[in-house]
Design a protein around this motif. Structure first.
Motif, PDB file in Angstrom:
ATOM      1  N   ARG A 158       0.586  -1.601   0.031  1.00  0.00           N
ATOM      2  CA  ARG A 158      -0.180  -0.299  -0.033  1.00  0.00           C
ATOM      3  C   ARG A 158       1.017   1.119  -0.234  1.00  0.00           C
ATOM      4  N   GLY A 159       0.330   2.012  -1.197  1.00  0.00           N
ATOM      5  CA  GLY A 159       1.467   3.094  -0.802  1.00  0.00           C
ATOM      6  C   GLY A 159       2.681   3.254  -1.719  1.00  0.00           C
ATOM      7  N   ALA A 160       3.201   2.150  -1.742  1.00  0.00           N
ATOM      8  CA  ALA A 160       4.862   2.457  -2.519  1.00  0.00           C
ATOM      9  C   ALA A 160       4.426   1.227  -4.152  1.00  0.00           C
ATOM     10  N   GLN A 161       3.508  -0.045  -4.155  1.00  0.00           N
ATOM     11  CA  GLN A 161       3.203   0.022  -4.900  1.00  0.00           C
ATOM     12  C   GLN A 161       1.700  -0.528  -5.871  1.00  0.00           C
ATOM     13  N   ILE A 162       0.832  -0.532  -4.223  1.00  0.00           N
ATOM     14  CA  ILE A 162      -0.595   0.355  -4.993  1.00  0.00           C
ATOM     15  C   ILE A 162      -0.729   0.966  -3.859  1.00  0.00           C
ATOM     16  N   ALA A 163      -1.319   2.480  -4.740  1.00  0.00           N
ATOM     17  CA  ALA A 163      -1.496   4.021  -4.243  1.00  0.00           C
ATOM     18  C   ALA A 163      -2.902   4.157  -4.444  1.00  0.00           C
ATOM     19  N   MET A 164      -3.944   4.848  -3.512  1.00  0.00           N
ATOM     20  CA  MET A 164      -5.044   4.756  -4.153  1.00  0.00           C
ATOM     21  C   MET A 164      -5.716   6.513  -4.075  1.00  0.00           C
ATOM     22  N   ILE A 165      -5.481   7.418  -4.920  1.00  0.00           N
ATOM     23  CA  ILE A 165      -6.404   8.840  -4.420  1.00  0.00           C
ATOM     24  C   ILE A 165      -8.267   8.411  -3.799  1.00  0.00           C
ATOM     25  N   PHE A 166      -8.356   8.142  -3.172  1.00  0.00           N
ATOM     26  CA  PHE A 166      -9.614   8.584  -2.740  1.00  0.00           C
ATOM     27  C   PHE A 166     -10.944   9.311  -3.039  1.00  0.00           C
ATOM     28  N   GLN A 167     -11.960   9.725  -2.388  1.00  0.00           N
ATOM     29  CA  GLN A 167     -12.779   9.742  -3.298  1.00  0.00           C
ATOM     30  C   GLN A 167     -13.147  11.637  -2.478  1.00  0.00           C
ATOM     31  N   GLU A 168     -12.968  11.517  -1.167  1.00  0.00           N
ATOM     32  CA  GLU A 168     -13.117  12.306  -0.375  1.00  0.00           C
ATOM     33  C   GLU A 168     -11.840  12.883   0.008  1.00  0.00           C
ATOM     34  N   PRO A 169     -11.119  14.219  -0.409  1.00  0.00           N
ATOM     35  CA  PRO A 169      -9.933  14.022   0.192  1.00  0.00           C
ATOM     36  C   PRO A 169      -9.785  14.671   1.925  1.00  0.00           C
ATOM     37  N   MET A 170     -11.040  15.264   2.497  1.00  0.00           N
ATOM     38  CA  MET A 170     -10.876  16.005   3.778  1.00  0.00           C
ATOM     39  C   MET A 170     -11.015  14.671   4.872  1.00  0.00           C
ATOM     40  N   ALA A 175      -0.291  10.397  -3.395  1.00  0.00           N
ATOM     41  CA  ALA A 175      -0.086   9.089  -4.206  1.00  0.00           C
ATOM     42  C   ALA A 175       0.504   8.850  -4.858  1.00  0.00           C
ATOM     43  N   LEU A 176       1.023  10.043  -5.602  1.00  0.00           N
ATOM     44  CA  LEU A 176       2.085   9.973  -7.073  1.00  0.00           C
ATOM     45  C   LEU A 176       3.368  10.108  -6.475  1.00  0.00           C
ATOM     46  N   ALA A 177       3.531  10.108  -4.966  1.00  0.00           N
ATOM     47  CA  ALA A 177       4.980  10.058  -4.432  1.00  0.00           C
ATOM     48  C   ALA A 177       5.831   8.912  -5.148  1.00  0.00           C
ATOM     49  N   CYS A 178       5.344   7.818  -4.490  1.00  0.00           N
ATOM     50  CA  CYS A 178       6.483   6.852  -4.594  1.00  0.00           C
ATOM     51  C   CYS A 178       6.175   6.108  -6.222  1.00  0.00           C
ATOM     52  N   ARG A 179       5.880   7.055  -7.006  1.00  0.00           N
ATOM     53  CA  ARG A 179       5.406   6.262  -8.500  1.00  0.00           C
ATOM     54  C   ARG A 179       5.333   4.918  -8.224  1.00  0.00           C
ATOM     55  N   PRO A 180       3.971   4.584  -8.245  1.00  0.00           N
ATOM     56  CA  PRO A 180       3.559   3.372  -7.838  1.00  0.00           C
ATOM     57  C   PRO A 180       3.597   1.861  -9.153  1.00  0.00           C
ATOM     58  N   ARG A 181       2.545   1.125  -9.247  1.00  0.00           N
ATOM     59  CA  ARG A 181       2.915   0.481 -10.256  1.00  0.00           C
ATOM     60  C   ARG A 181       1.693   0.120 -10.544  1.00  0.00           C
ATOM     61  N   LEU A 182       0.682   0.757  -9.676  1.00  0.00           N
ATOM     62  CA  LEU A 182      -0.992   0.595  -9.614  1.00  0.00           C
ATOM     63  C   LEU A 182      -1.470   2.188  -9.365  1.00  0.00           C
ATOM     64  N   LEU A 183      -2.055   3.058  -9.831  1.00  0.00           N
ATOM     65  CA  LEU A 183      -3.154   3.856  -8.865  1.00  0.00           C
ATOM     66  C   LEU A 183      -4.234   3.360  -9.554  1.00  0.00           C
ATOM     67  N   ILE A 184      -4.913   3.656  -8.152  1.00  0.00           N
ATOM     68  CA  ILE A 184      -6.395   3.197  -8.212  1.00  0.00           C
ATOM     69  C   ILE A 184      -6.793   4.915  -7.825  1.00  0.00           C
ATOM     70  N   ALA A 185      -7.278   5.006  -8.682  1.00  0.00           N
ATOM     71  CA  ALA A 185      -7.940   6.855  -8.316  1.00  0.00           C
ATOM     72  C   ALA A 185     -10.089   6.923  -8.800  1.00  0.00           C
ATOM     73  N   ASP A 186     -10.112   6.646  -7.480  1.00  0.00           N
ATOM     74  CA  ASP A 186     -11.633   6.832  -6.818  1.00  0.00           C
ATOM     75  C   ASP A 186     -11.979   8.851  -6.411  1.00  0.00           C
ATOM     76  N   GLU A 187     -12.662   8.392  -8.633  1.00  0.00           N
ATOM     77  CA  GLU A 187     -13.451  10.053  -8.501  1.00  0.00           C
ATOM     78  C   GLU A 187     -12.156  10.786  -9.012  1.00  0.00           C
ATOM     79  N   PRO A 188     -10.641  10.840  -9.079  1.00  0.00           N
ATOM     80  CA  PRO A 188      -9.796  11.863  -8.700  1.00  0.00           C
ATOM     81  C   PRO A 188      -9.613  13.442  -8.803  1.00  0.00           C
ATOM     82  N   THR A 189     -10.474  13.061 -10.175  1.00  0.00           N
ATOM     83  CA  THR A 189     -11.286  14.769 -10.415  1.00  0.00           C
ATOM     84  C   THR A 189     -12.418  15.636  -9.941  1.00  0.00           C
TER      85      THR A 189
END
Length: 531
Positions: free
Chosen positions: A83-95, A163-177
């Motif tokens: 988690r974080g290193a190879q599989i990173a996640m952008i959560f839907q609600e950052p707050m 999420a991009l900090a460690c250059r993950p192999r898989l980025l899971i982007a849950d509503e990133p924009t």
């Protein structure tokens, strides 16, 4: 043929006796961009959270393999390393995902220290570079701020940087924009594409994109799967699915873009709200010390803003994240101290609403906030959340009548009566936003301030909510101040548009005329990014 980076096989997820994902199967190759789309509650987000095993109270069955590893059998220690290193996640609600006790910079630097072994100075330099690349202005200054001191779009960009900090192999982007304006949305998409094309990256990053933004899917993804009620009903390459959708549900999604349905403003419509030269300033810290605040020049959040909203009119407010849109909403509600200027509601200054009149103001002027997660009390049921305003503003109604009105209002926003005894955590982001809209509507206000009210909604529900707001406006002559970064939505609902930049109004005009021929260079750039 090489094995996929991620393989999801017959995934089933249940909470108690309720199955929310039933037999989902898909795979993602190295460097591939794959999208999951569907309505709120279709199971997209829980499917994504199951991959790094973040669902604690769920029963999960099926196969999950990442880079040859069986995630279903992996130990917690192994998962923490991924988690974080190879599989990173952008959560839907950052707050709710960001730690409120640490600055944004400290949280990103911690990720770099833990997973890449950087020292403090190295982590600080990389943090500032990441913030800048994700479109955050003055990164050294923003890095010293806490989550509540940033706009919604700035928080989302900080989450993306982390999420991009460690250059993950898989980025899971849950509503990133979701919370981003059009220009920053385009920058983030270009950023993700650039990272995949980076020649220095030996293993290009794969992206699992979860979104209701079909334009984003069309521009970014290579393959797409469509989910409905916990199942994948259609999948394939993006071009084929968008050109010739086979499933009726997919066709319905693609036909759900906002349609303009605005009644002309009545001649002589009275003014409901007026703002004259409204200004707001904030004290800001100087330097990087966490030990206290130093004297510094205040930040000007609003600078002499004027506006008028008439009965039955919708004034759309657009601008980049940090332009002052949400601060304007708080000032108009009387929830933000003014540095200058005046605000009037029903021809009376907000300062004149004291004592019993304060209750009159709160009933007549309601708000739907941008963030449905933090706007709803986690300790109250939906019935109590929606009915609380009625209990305060209409004490003459008995309990049975209040309940009937709550049920009727929930039905108007597409929710059944069986939600009354459930709590907010049991609902998807889009469902929570509908609850927030129902809470505002139930007291029959004269004006609604809507701060990104459809940003968390999928396209089909978004269209339903916009149609609902339009019908309510026609039936009750409601005035709306509608804040959004989605120009398709603004074009569909607004009589007039106000364009903001850096706390100032740079242009204002009738919707059709302004969109067709904006005069200010910033307006032209903003509208161009949305096309």
């Amino acid at each position: 043929m090489s094995s996929p980076l991620l393989a999801v096989d017959d995934l089933k997820i249940a909470f108690g006796a309720r199955t929310v994902v039933d037999g989902v199967t898909f795979s993602i190759g190295e460097g591939e961009r794959f999208a999951l789309v569907g309505e709120s509650g279709s199971g997209k987000s829980v499917s994504a959270m199951a991959i790094p095993r973040l669902l604690r109270d769920a029963r999960i069955e099926g196969g999950l393999r990442f880079a040859g590893q069986d995630l279903m059998q992996a130990s917690e220690r192994t998962l923490r390393g991924l988690r974080g290193a190879q599989i990173a996640m952008i959560f839907q609600e950052p707050m709710t995902a960001l730690n409120p006790l640490f600055t944004i910079g400290a949280q990103i630097a911690e990720t770099l220290t833990l997973h890449e072994g950087l020292n403090a100075a190295q982590a600080a330099r990389r943090t500032l570079a990441l913030l800048a690349r994700c479109g955050i202005a003055e990164p050294a200054r923003r890095a010293q701020r806490y989550a509540h001191q940033l706009s919604g779009g700035e928080r989302q960009r900080a989450m993306i940087a982390m999420a991009l900090a460690c250059r993950p192999r898989l980025l899971i982007a849950d509503e990133p924009t979701t919370a981003l304006d059009m220009t920053i949305r385009a920058q983030i998409v270009d950023l993700l594409l650039d990272l995949q094309r980076d020649a220095a990256t030996t293993r290009p990053m794969a992206v699992l994109l979860i979104t209701h933004d079909l334009n984003l899917v069309r521009r970014f993804a290579q393959r797409v799967a469509v989910m409905e009620r916990g199942r994948i009903v259609e999948s394939g390459d993006v071009g084929s699915i968008f050109a010739a959708p086979a499933h009726p549900y997919t066709r319905r999604l693609l036909d759900s873009l906002p349609q303009r349905d605005v009644r002309p403003l009545a001649a002589g419509a009275p003014v409901v709200m007026r703002a004259d030269a409204v200004s707001v300033t904030f004290a800001t810290p100087r330097g990087g010390k966490l030990s206290g605040w130093r004297r510094a020049a205040p930040t000007i959040a609003l600078d002499a803003v004027d506006l008028v909203v008439h009965q039955g009119e919708t004034l759309g407010v657009v601008g980049e994240s940090g332009s002052g849109k949400s601060t304007l909403a708080m000032a108009l509600l009387g929830l933000q101290r003014l540095a200058g200027g005046t605000v009037e509601f029903n021809a009376r200054p907000l300062a004149a609403y004291r004592g019993a009149r304060r209750t009159e103001l709160r009933a007549g002027l309601q708000v739907v906030f941008q963030d449905p997660y933090s706007a709803l009390s986690p300790r109250q049921t939906v019935g109590r959340i929606v009915g609380e305003g009625l209990a305060l503003h209409r004490p003459d109604l008995d309990a049975e009548t209040r309940r009937a009105r709550v049920v009727a209002t929930l039905a108007e926003v597409g929710l059944d009566a069986d939600v009354l005894h459930r709590y907010p955590h049991a609902f998807s982001g889009g469902q929570r936003q509908r609850i927030a809209i129902a809470r505002a509507l139930v007291v029959e206000p004269r004006m609604l301030i809507l701060d990104e009210p459809t940003s968390a909604l999928d396209v089909s529900v978004q269209r339903q909510v916009l149609a609902l707001l339009g019908r309510l406006q026609r039936e009750r002559d409601l005035a709306y101040l509608f804040i959004s970064h989605d120009l398709d939505v603004i074009a569909a609902v607004s009589h007039r548009i106000l364009v903001m930049r850096a706390g100032r109004v740079v242009e204002e005009g009738e919707t059709g005329a302004l969109l067709a021929a904006p005069h200010h260079p910033y307006s032209r750039a903003l509208f161009s990014a949305a096309r």
